[in-house]
Each structure stands twice: as C-alpha cells, then as structure tokens.
Design an enzyme around this catalytic site. Structure first.
Site, PDB file in Angstrom:
ATOM      1  N   THR A 233      15.518 -11.491 -18.253  1.00  0.00           N
ATOM      2  CA  THR A 233      14.589 -11.003 -17.223  1.00  0.00           C
ATOM      3  C   THR A 233      13.175 -10.932 -17.776  1.00  0.00           C
ATOM      4  OG1 THR A 233      13.988  -9.048 -15.928  1.00  0.00           O
ATOM      5  CG2 THR A 233      15.249  -8.648 -17.909  1.00  0.00           C
ATOM      6  N   ASP A 234      12.190 -11.011 -16.882  1.00  0.00           N
ATOM      7  CA  ASP A 234      10.801 -10.846 -17.339  1.00  0.00           C
ATOM      8  C   ASP A 234      10.517  -9.405 -17.728  1.00  0.00           C
ATOM      9  OD1 ASP A 234      10.736  -9.648 -14.837  1.00  0.00           O
ATOM     10  OD2 ASP A 234       8.975 -10.743 -14.122  1.00  0.00           O
ATOM     11  N   GLU A 235      11.413  -8.509 -17.369  1.00  0.00           N
ATOM     12  CA  GLU A 235      11.175  -7.101 -17.695  1.00  0.00           C
ATOM     13  C   GLU A 235      11.273  -6.826 -19.190  1.00  0.00           C
ATOM     14  OE1 GLU A 235      12.642  -3.969 -15.291  1.00  0.00           O
ATOM     15  OE2 GLU A 235      12.905  -5.238 -13.525  1.00  0.00           O
TER      16      GLU A 235
ATOM     17  N   TYR B 204      17.442  -0.356 -18.414  1.00  0.00           N
ATOM     18  CA  TYR B 204      17.909  -1.689 -18.021  1.00  0.00           C
ATOM     19  C   TYR B 204      17.264  -2.764 -18.881  1.00  0.00           C
ATOM     20  CZ  TYR B 204      17.523  -6.153 -15.607  1.00  0.00           C
ATOM     21  OH  TYR B 204      17.500  -7.496 -15.333  1.00  0.00           O
TER      22      TYR B 204
ATOM     23  N   LYS C  97      18.742  -5.481 -21.718  1.00  0.00           N
ATOM     24  CA  LYS C  97      18.579  -6.940 -21.650  1.00  0.00           C
ATOM     25  C   LYS C  97      17.874  -7.455 -22.909  1.00  0.00           C
ATOM     26  CE  LYS C  97      19.512  -9.321 -18.558  1.00  0.00           C
ATOM     27  NZ  LYS C  97      20.775 -10.051 -18.280  1.00  0.00           N
TER      28      LYS C  97
END
Lengths: 272, 324
Positions: free
Chosen positions: B124-126, B148, B152
C-alpha cells in the site's frame, strides 16, 4: 394431542419426534410398514414414509405410502398431515411456488408422483387433511445413510471426506432452505391446529447455494469449492403468504438463521 | 501460465484481479485462497467459479502446509490477502499483524519452498506515511503511522529479507486508495454510499480535509496483469492516480450523484487517533512499462452507486454480520 408419526426413522421424523417430546406431546412413532390399525385413537397422523420406487418409477396406488396412511387416519377418525414437496410445482411456476397454481409436478418422477399422491390423499381424507409442501430441509445430515442424499448431506460428506464441496451448478443458484428444527416445529403446529388446507412450508427466502457452501467452510475452517458446471439450475422458493395467514406468529427463518445453521454445521463437522 | 494462485481473491481488490486473470490468462488454473472473513464474499467470484477457470479454497494464509500445497506448481502467486481497514486496526491491531505480517511471511516461505518463479506482493502507499507535498517514489523510506500501515511495512520488510537472502522473485506493488464495486462498506466511498441509500448521514473524520488519491480497481488490476508479464523481478512499483480529492469533496460527489444536499447529509465525527493528512506517490516506473490510469472517480461513480443500490439488501446483511 395424540400424535402418530409413520416412518419414524426418516431425517425429518426424528426431529419432529424430538421436538414433540420437548413440547410434552404424546407421540406414537411407527415404522414405515406399521399396520393400519396402529393409528387407532390418534388425533393426528403424520406420514414420512416413502416407497423406494417413488424416485424412479411411475405412480402406483399400491406403493403410495401417503395414501395408505391417509386411509388409515380416515378410518381411525384422525386428521392426516401429508409431507409433500416443492417439487409438485412445475419448473415455470416455482419462483415463487404458490399454492394456488396448478401443481402437476416438476421434471422429476418424484415430483410427479407426489402431485398425483396429493390428489389421491385429498380424496381419501375427505377434508380432514393438511398437505405441507416442504422446501429443501436442511440440517446435520452428515453420516446419514440410506436414500436421503440431499444438498446439505452431499456438501457435508464431501467436505468431511475430501475437504472439497463440489457444485454441478452455479454458486449463484437460489433455493429455499428451511432448517430441520423449524420444519419440525411447523409440522407440529399443523398437526395441532389441523387446518384443512394445502400449505407451503419453507423459509420463503431464496438463498444462493454458494453462500451456504461459504458459511459451511467458514465453520469448518477450510475447504475448497469446485464448480463443475456454472449453470443455474433448479432455482425455487416458496411463497409463504398462505402459511402466514394460518400461523402469523410462526417465526420463519431469515438468511441470518441459515448462516448460523451453516457455520454451526461446519463446526460440528470439524469437531466430529 | 498454467497455474496462478491468488490470496485474498474473494475480496474487493483480489476479485477484480481474478476477473482480469481469467481473461488475460484464459486456460490457466486460477486458485483463490481466501479466509472468507467479513470483507470477502463468494458473490465476488460467482461468474468465475466454473471448470478450468477458478476454484476457491477457504483457508488462512498463516496455514503453511495449506499454502505450500497450493503453491506447488504455480507459475505466479499474487499475495493480496490482508486486513486492510485502518479504523479497525486502531480498535484491534493484533489480527492485522497476524494476517499481514505473519501471513505474508508464511506465503513467502511457501513460495520459496515451492520454487514459485514469480510472486507479486500487494502492499500500500500508506507505508510511506504522510506526504505533505510532492510525491514519494519507490526509493522513499517507509514511515508508517498507524497499526495497519505498520503491519504492511513489516510485511514488506519480510519480503525484502526473502528477496535478498533467498533470491525470492517477488515484485512489490504500492497502490493508492482503490475504489470500485464490491468494496465492503467500511471505507469512505462505499460506506458513504450505503449511508445515504439507507437514509443515514455520511460520517467524515475530523474536518474532512484529509487528502487521498483514488485509483480504480480496474486500473489496478490492469497494472497487476502488466507486472505479471513484464514486471522486473525483485523490484517495487508504485501504482497511482492523479485523482486527488479531500474526503469532503468525495462526500460532495456522492451526495450529488445520489441527489441529496451535502449540508444536510454529512456529519463530522471524532478523528482517528492519527490521520495522515495526505498520501502521494509517483508512478513513473510502471508508466515506463506502458501502464497509465484510464478511469477516474467522477466518471466511475454513477456505475458504482448503481451497483450498491442494486445490492443494498445483501450488503446490509453483510454489514450487520460484520458487527456481530
């Protein structure tokens, strides 16, 4: 109420028997070949027995267990409850199946035989009769032997044996499933109130078969769904308006109840 | 390709990838491994579950023997299974570490022992954390800010370890917020649509000015197909969209599409414990392979709203079940 159950070893009969005992009802549970005078003194007779030829051979009066039981009940002055099937509705009239539509049977021999039998029973019972057209009755069928190899039985058996549920139809296929405990309560209600009527007995809700497989595997913890044919087949559900008019307070199950049933069946199978 | 395994394939993003796999690699055996938690739905695969197309295996990515048995003989493994809802990670974060970090470790170990020749890991870009200006490229450091994104990032570290230690042929992808049909109604867009369709108000965290980029699930699936064919092994690719909107603007778009006044149908609620102001990535690297986003949220929104309207009863039941 004094209640006779003919065909006591059937899947549904065993649940009706258990449910009746829990309600304190006096039950006489009879084998499929019990003599006709065994129902003397009963208020209501419910038949679950069926001749093995019913699934493959054309109708014959001498093999009609419902007719035999209806005649015995009439002779004893008892009300008769026939457990018929949603398969009396022809293919084009079962989404939903409604009691008022002509019911000559679907494409199966079983459906056509039950349709003929309904007429014979109505004539023999002289009005003292309730015909229940049952949907797919679902419950803990794993390990049940004999003729009954319903949709749930097949799913549970193959999941337990191979870790696989096989569908020869699309998972999107919608059918009407009724948990056997609720079916048993419905049959007992009809046996007690004795309406002279033909009634559907199902959930009244079309549920996708794939969801049932998903929930069973969820409860089981794992499993593979293999689809060998993605055609939607044998879709049906039962209209429950007539049932509701007779029994407005009877709690028909929604999809939540089916989900709970499936998850619990999966868990029971895992722990078996 | 003869055999493709995709984890999380019955979920939102995974099912869109399965759609494309079944077309682009017609004839390949596609095995979907999914735990079938609240966010997955067999309905997402209904049209694909047929002979020689796809089969569903219900199981946990943390189950090594299951993963190994499935991945033996696979030409491609796409690891898309994840716990993905940030709000839930604030309430109960351990399942995120279990599924996302331990699950990824298990999948990578199974792939290593099964000698899978190509693996795509969906991140994810997060993992970059807040990007207040400009855009992070693939070389930017990871700086996750919630349970979260931390799980990741942990998964990515494990993948990186396998790349270096075992030369595991993994491609990692980091994508924007993804939108489309089939998304469980907990993320901003489907949650807001469902709220309005059910006669409730859209709930926006804080003042609603947080900014996100929104990428179509169909564009994302196209990118995965491209990387399955042409992606450089051992590399990382951002997958992004130029569509940058604040949550407020997204809510306005949804209100407008459904035909309700914005002012009367939005409620501002307490913000997350920490809420990144903005995420932004550059995706030049995958552009060089020939991919570009083709769809935009404003254009796709009418069809998305129509899908949620059509499936509202089924989705309402699933939302209720998810709360139980």
């Amino acid at each position: 109420m004094r209640l006779a159950l003919i065909g006591r070893n059937s899947f549904i009969a065993r649940h009706v028997h258990k449910c009746a005992q829990a309600q304190g009802i006096e039950v006489t549970a009879l084998a499929h070949d019990a003599p006709s005078d065994a129902v003397q003194g009963m208020d209501t007779v419910v038949n679950f027995s069926i001749d093995p030829s019913w699934f493959s051979q054309a109708y014959r009066t001498d093999r009609d267990c419902d007719l035999r039981a209806a005649r015995a009940a009439a002779h004893a002055g008892a009300h008769f409850v026939m457990c018929s099937t949603r398969r009396v509705y022809p293919d084009h009239a079962r989404f939903p199946g409604r009691e008022g539509t002509p019911a000559n049977g679907d494409e199966t021999v079983y459906g056509r035989n039950k349709a003929v039998s309904e007429s014979a029973v109505l004539a023999a019972a002289n009005g003292a009769c309730t015909i229940l057209r049952l949907s797919n009755i679902s419950g803990p069928e794993h390990g049940i032997t004999g003729r009954r190899q319903g949709f749930f039985a097949q799913m549970l058996a193959s999941l337990h044996r191979d870790g696989v549920i096989r569908f020869d139809m699309s998972p999107a296929t919608r059918r009407d499933f009724l948990p056997v405990e609720i079916c048993a309560q419905g049959i007992l209600l009809a046996a007690r109130d004795r309406p002279a009527a033909t009634l559907n007995l199902g959930s009244g809700t079309p549920t996708r078969c794939g969801n049932l497989a998903q929930w069973i595997m969820e409860g089981f913890g794992r499993g593979t769904l293999v689809v060998t044919d993605n055609t939607a087949r044998d879709e049906f559900f039962l209209d429950m308006a007539v049932w509701r008019s007779h029994f407005p307070r009877f709690p028909l199950p929604d999809e939540n109840a089916l989900k709970d049933l499936c998850i619990n069946l999966g868990r029971e199978l895992r722990d078996a | 390709m003869h055999k493709i395994v995709i984890t999380g394939g019955a979920g939102f993003i995974g099912s869109h990838v399965v759609d494309r796999l079944s077309v682009e690699f017609a004839g390949a055996e596609v095995v979907v491994l999914d735990k079938m938690t609240y966010a997955a739905d067999i309905m997402n695969l209904m049209d694909l579950l047929r002979p020689s197309t796809a089969e569903l295996v219900v199981g946990d990515v943390c189950d090594y023997s299951l993963c190994f048995n499935l991945m033996r003989g696979a030409d491609l493994v796409i690891h898309a299974a994840a716990e993905s809802h940030v709000d839930r990670s604030f309430l109960s974060s351990i399942p995120f570490t279990q599924s996302n970090a331990l699950g990824t470790h298990t999948v990578m170990e199974a792939c290593r022992n099964a000698a899978v020749p190509r693996i795509i890991h969906v991140s994810t870009d997060e993992v970059y954390g807040e990007v207040l200006s400009g855009a992070a490229d693939e070389r930017a450091e990871m700086n996750p800010t919630n349970p979260y994104s931390a799980s990741k990032a942990a998964a990515e570290m494990i993948v990186n370890g396998y790349r270096h230690s075992f030369k595991l042929p993994v491609i990692t992808v980091r994508a924007n917020n993804i939108f489309g049909i089939r998304q469980f109604p907990e993320k901003l867009i489907p949650r807001s649509i469902m709220a309005l369709l059910q006669g409730e108000k859209i709930q926006l965290h804080g003042d609603g000015t947080n900014v996100r980029h929104f990428l179509s699930a169909l564009d994302f699936a196209d990118a995965i197909i491209l990387l399955a064919r042409k992606g450089e092994l051992f590399d990382t690719y951002n997958i992004g969209s130029p569509d940058e909107f604040s949550n407020l603007v997204v809510a306005q778009m949804i209100c407008s599409e459904i035909g309700l006044p914005f002012d009367e149908n939005v409620q501002f609620v307490r913000d997350r414990p920490f809420n990144d102001r903005r995420y932004a990535i550059s995706w030049d690297k995958i552009t060089c392979l020939g991919w570009a986003p083709k769809r935009s949220l404003p254009d796709e929104l009418p069809a998305i709203v129509a899908w949620y309207r059509q499936n509202i009863n089924h989705l309402s039941r699933r939302m209720k079940w998810a709360q139980e």
